[in-house]
Design a protein around this motif. Structure first.
Motif, mmCIF file in Angstrom:
data_model
loop_
_atom_site.group_PDB
_atom_site.id
_atom_site.type_symbol
_atom_site.label_atom_id
_atom_site.label_comp_id
_atom_site.label_asym_id
_atom_site.label_seq_id
_atom_site.Cartn_x
_atom_site.Cartn_y
_atom_site.Cartn_z
ATOM 1 N N ILE A 224 0.838 -1.204 0.000
ATOM 2 C CA ILE A 224 0.000 0.000 0.000
ATOM 3 C C ILE A 224 0.870 1.250 0.000
ATOM 4 C CG2 ILE A 224 -1.679 1.329 1.349
ATOM 5 C CD1 ILE A 224 -2.860 -1.377 2.257
ATOM 6 N N ARG A 225 1.949 1.247 0.799
ATOM 7 C CA ARG A 225 2.864 2.388 0.787
ATOM 8 C C ARG A 225 3.529 2.542 -0.571
ATOM 9 N NH1 ARG A 225 4.422 0.508 5.915
ATOM 10 N NH2 ARG A 225 6.278 -0.444 4.993
ATOM 11 N N PHE A 226 3.864 1.415 -1.218
ATOM 12 C CA PHE A 226 4.489 1.475 -2.538
ATOM 13 C C PHE A 226 3.612 2.257 -3.506
ATOM 14 C CE2 PHE A 226 4.793 -0.058 -6.871
ATOM 15 C CZ PHE A 226 6.159 -0.079 -7.118
ATOM 16 N N HIS A 292 -1.052 -7.760 -7.476
ATOM 17 C CA HIS A 292 -1.981 -7.803 -8.605
ATOM 18 C C HIS A 292 -3.256 -6.991 -8.343
ATOM 19 C CE1 HIS A 292 -0.303 -10.180 -11.723
ATOM 20 N NE2 HIS A 292 -0.326 -11.345 -11.105
ATOM 21 N N THR A 293 -3.576 -6.730 -7.090
ATOM 22 C CA THR A 293 -4.753 -5.931 -6.789
ATOM 23 C C THR A 293 -4.684 -4.587 -7.508
ATOM 24 O OG1 THR A 293 -4.716 -6.955 -4.589
ATOM 25 C CG2 THR A 293 -6.231 -5.103 -4.907
ATOM 26 N N TRP A 294 -3.472 -4.098 -7.691
ATOM 27 C CA TRP A 294 -3.247 -2.867 -8.460
ATOM 28 C C TRP A 294 -2.854 -3.205 -9.904
ATOM 29 C CZ3 TRP A 294 -1.959 -3.634 -3.415
ATOM 30 C CH2 TRP A 294 -2.419 -2.699 -2.482
ATOM 31 N N ASP A 330 9.038 -10.513 -4.659
ATOM 32 C CA ASP A 330 10.142 -10.788 -3.738
ATOM 33 C C ASP A 330 10.824 -9.511 -3.256
ATOM 34 O OD1 ASP A 330 9.791 -13.548 -3.796
ATOM 35 O OD2 ASP A 330 11.073 -13.795 -5.546
ATOM 36 N N LEU A 331 10.875 -8.481 -4.122
ATOM 37 C CA LEU A 331 11.490 -7.219 -3.713
ATOM 38 C C LEU A 331 10.731 -6.601 -2.545
ATOM 39 C CD1 LEU A 331 13.686 -5.144 -4.204
ATOM 40 C CD2 LEU A 331 12.239 -4.095 -5.960
ATOM 41 N N LEU A 332 9.408 -6.714 -2.554
ATOM 42 C CA LEU A 332 8.624 -6.174 -1.435
ATOM 43 C C LEU A 332 8.804 -7.003 -0.169
ATOM 44 C CD1 LEU A 332 5.294 -4.851 -2.979
ATOM 45 C CD2 LEU A 332 7.477 -3.693 -2.643
ATOM 46 N N MET A 418 5.936 2.935 -12.062
ATOM 47 C CA MET A 418 4.681 2.251 -11.747
ATOM 48 C C MET A 418 3.652 3.220 -11.189
ATOM 49 S SD MET A 418 5.344 -0.796 -12.763
ATOM 50 C CE MET A 418 3.965 -1.765 -12.140
ATOM 51 N N ARG A 419 4.093 4.086 -10.290
ATOM 52 C CA ARG A 419 3.155 5.045 -9.694
ATOM 53 C C ARG A 419 2.692 6.069 -10.728
ATOM 54 N NH1 ARG A 419 6.433 3.928 -4.921
ATOM 55 N NH2 ARG A 419 8.029 5.439 -5.551
#
Length: 603
Positions: A224-226, A292-294, A330-332, A418-419
């Motif tokens: 979510i912060r990402f 994937h939700t985003w 994996d990065l997250l 991405m953002r």
């Protein structure tokens, strides 16, 4: 949670009852309040997120239609469509059964201990009324008296166990909210101000639910912060549904939930503090489906603006939506503090080796692989590694290369890309041109050349150079025997050949998938083998031998030249550019050369 709101009438209403647990049958009643003349209905042939025509209608039986006491004639139009010869002045009721005998996350399951279904497997689509409000009544029976229900649908009137009435604003929402039923474990937490539930079916008594919740909460907060910093996620609640089985792995994303499968032994265990490899893999799966939700459920290919449930829906962008998600899963985990840098680099190493050991990467681009998912990725056979490349694994390496290139050249990163895409596309449909535009805006230059080579070409990715610029040394290692010979095998009392890789020693010797490799002859002596390492043991320093192979009841003697024991060179550059993929696939290892540079990348 139970709801006391008065249910509002819906244009389309389903009643689903687990009617026969022993026969694995759900009974469904569909009421169409205001049917059209010659009302058409159909069952989807695929489920979004899993790109294969699965023919769900094969499980549908005993379909009948009524208006009041009058039976209505049904005409089957094709494999998944029916037409009702009905009038428009009375509700039309269709009843049918669905056999639920698939334990995967993609269809439906029902037995004496558990029920699960996706709407694409149970809920007929009412043509012309897909945008109308839909309701779903999940009914209990004496056989399911001890069960509970979990779903991402909004409850209108449900009891404390979750049985009752749920609502969806349209058909797409209805079939994007799977339903879990049974005597499952349930836990709750809050992340980013959003209520999350986690239900687990089939866990052993050693299962540490408290740890699973704590670790999943860290993943969700990091994701979510990402995407939003201190902002709100684009959903009001979220549900994880995990089915723990003897042996299994997989997941399928949905708009406010996910269905997961893992091996029972991969769950965290009471009294254990160190994460086992299987549990780390599970956390990666949780991270992947939540991301994937985003990235695919909201930000999605423009071709998926509206799903066509009657046929394949093609896009060349799965390398972005699945591959980039695979990069960030994996990065997250690393950013959430659930794995250390060493573990993360081991996971990257595994991905690189998977791609390098796939000859198909020199045959098909990752964009083509995305388009061909319907006939290649989801229908794998003995030749798959030679003909195609995974848009998951190579797509994640494309993301890695873009991220490292952006960080090296400018003050931006793939995170910012991405953002920016989320903002530019309003969290909705996007095209590759959107990515090109955002890359150029943030980096100050075009990335068209890189996308042409990495995505729409088969050029080897510049992993050595880009990783070195961020403090990671890539080294070619001596490959294992399977890679050296160009084989994928099963080993028991003999060596069973599953895949023969293109250009390898085994292919040159004439081996073929399905062969049983029984032994070898070296210097006029014969030796029985049960695993590939036996070849090296009995061959010694010899490089030429005879392989004794059984094929279709015949015994064959095949001349085999053993390849060099040293590493190969797919990643080595020459003055003319990258060398072609070698006959012996590379095996690489990664090591930290500059800890500070690695930290800036990963943290």
């Amino acid at each position: 949670m139970p709801s006391s709101r008065t249910p509002e009438p819906a244009a389309i209403h389903y009643r689903v009852e687990p009617s026969d647990l022993y026969a694995h049958l759900f009974r469904v009643a569909l009421t169409i309040t205001r049917p059209q003349a010659l009302q058409e209905v159909s069952l989807p042939v695929w489920i979004p997120g899993s790109y294969l025509v699965r023919e769900f209608s094969k499980n549908l039986q005993e379909l009948k239609a009524h208006q009041g006491k009058r039976e209505v004639a049904l005409i089957q139009l094709d494999k998944h469509r029916w037409q009702a010869d009905c009038s428009v002045d009375k509700p039309l009721v269709l009843t049918y059964c669905v056999c639920a005998y698939d334990t995967s996350v993609r269809t439906a399951w029902l037995d004496t201990s558990r029920g699960f279904f996706n709407g694409t497997s149970l809920c007929l689509r009412v043509h012309g009324q897909e945008k109308q409000r839909h309701t779903l009544d999940i009914a209990s029976t004496p056989a399911t008296a001890g069960w509970s229900v979990a779903t991402g649908l909004a409850a209108l009137k449900a009891d404390k166990k979750g049985f009752g009435l749920y609502a969806a604003q349209e058909y797409d929402e209805l079939v994007d909210c799977p339903v879990e039923m049974g005597m499952f474990w349930i836990g709750r937490f809050t992340a980013g101000g959003i209520a999350h539930r986690f239900v687990v079916a089939g866990a052993a008594p050693s299962f540490d639910g408290k740890r699973l919740l704590a670790d999943t909460q860290k993943i969700c907060e990091t994701a979510i912060r990402f995407w939003h910093g201190d902002g709100k996620a684009p959903f009001r609640s979220y549900l994880f549904m995990l089915n723990a089985v003897g042996d299994g792995y997989g997941g399928l994303e949905h708009r406010n939930s996910t269905a997961l499968i893992c091996g029972r032994r991969d769950l965290p265990r009471l009294g254990e503090t160190r994460a086992a490899e299987g549990y780390t893999t599970l956390l990666g799966l949780i991270s992947h489906e939540y991301f994937h939700t985003w990235n695919v459920k909201r930000l999605r290919p423009s071709e998926f603006t509206e799903h066509d449930y009657s046929r394949e829906n093609y896009t060349q962008l799965l390398w972005f939506f699945e591959g980039f998600t695979s990069y960030y899963d994996d990065l997250l985990l690393r950013r959430a503090g659930l794995i250390d840098e060493s573990t993360y680099l081991k996971l990257v190493t595994k991905t690189i080796n998977q791609v390098l050991q796939t000859p198909g990467r020199a045959v098909q681009t990752v964009a083509q692989a995305s388009f061909d998912a319907w006939v290649k990725y989801y229908r794998q056979d003995e030749n798959t590694p030679n003909a195609t490349v995974s848009y998951y694994t190579k797509g994640s390496l494309v993301a890695l290369c873009l991220d490292l290139a952006l960080r090296r050249e400018s003050k931006t990163s793939l995170d910012e890309v991405m953002r920016a895409l989320w903002t530019r596309c309003h969290g909705g449909p996007m095209a590759e041109d959107d990515l090109r535009t955002v890359l150029e805006e943030l980096a100050g230059r075009s990335f068209d050349a890189e996308l042409a080579q990495w995505v729409h070409g088969t050029t080897e990715l510049p992993l050595t150079e880009l990783l070195a610029a961020h403090g990671v040394h890539l080294k070619a290692e001596t490959p294992q025997w399977a890679q050296r010979l160009g084989l994928r095998v099963g080993e028991s009392h003999s060596v069973h050949i599953k895949t023969v890789l293109r250009g390898g020693a085994a292919e040159k010797a004439g081996m073929t998938p399905g062969d049983e490799w029984l032994g070898i002859e070296v210097n006029q002596q014969g030796w029985r083998i049960s695993k590939l390492e036996d070849v090296a043991f009995y061959a010694g320093t010899e490089t030429a031998l005879t392989a004794l192979v059984a094929r279709d009841g015949r015994l064959l003697r095949l001349a085999l030249e053993l390849p060099s024991r040293g590493p190969s060179s797919a990643l080595r550059k020459t003055a003319r550019g990258p060398v072609p993929a070698p006959a012996v696939p590379d095996t690489i290892s990664l090591s930290v050369a500059n800890a500070a540079a690695v930290g800036r990348w990963l943290n």
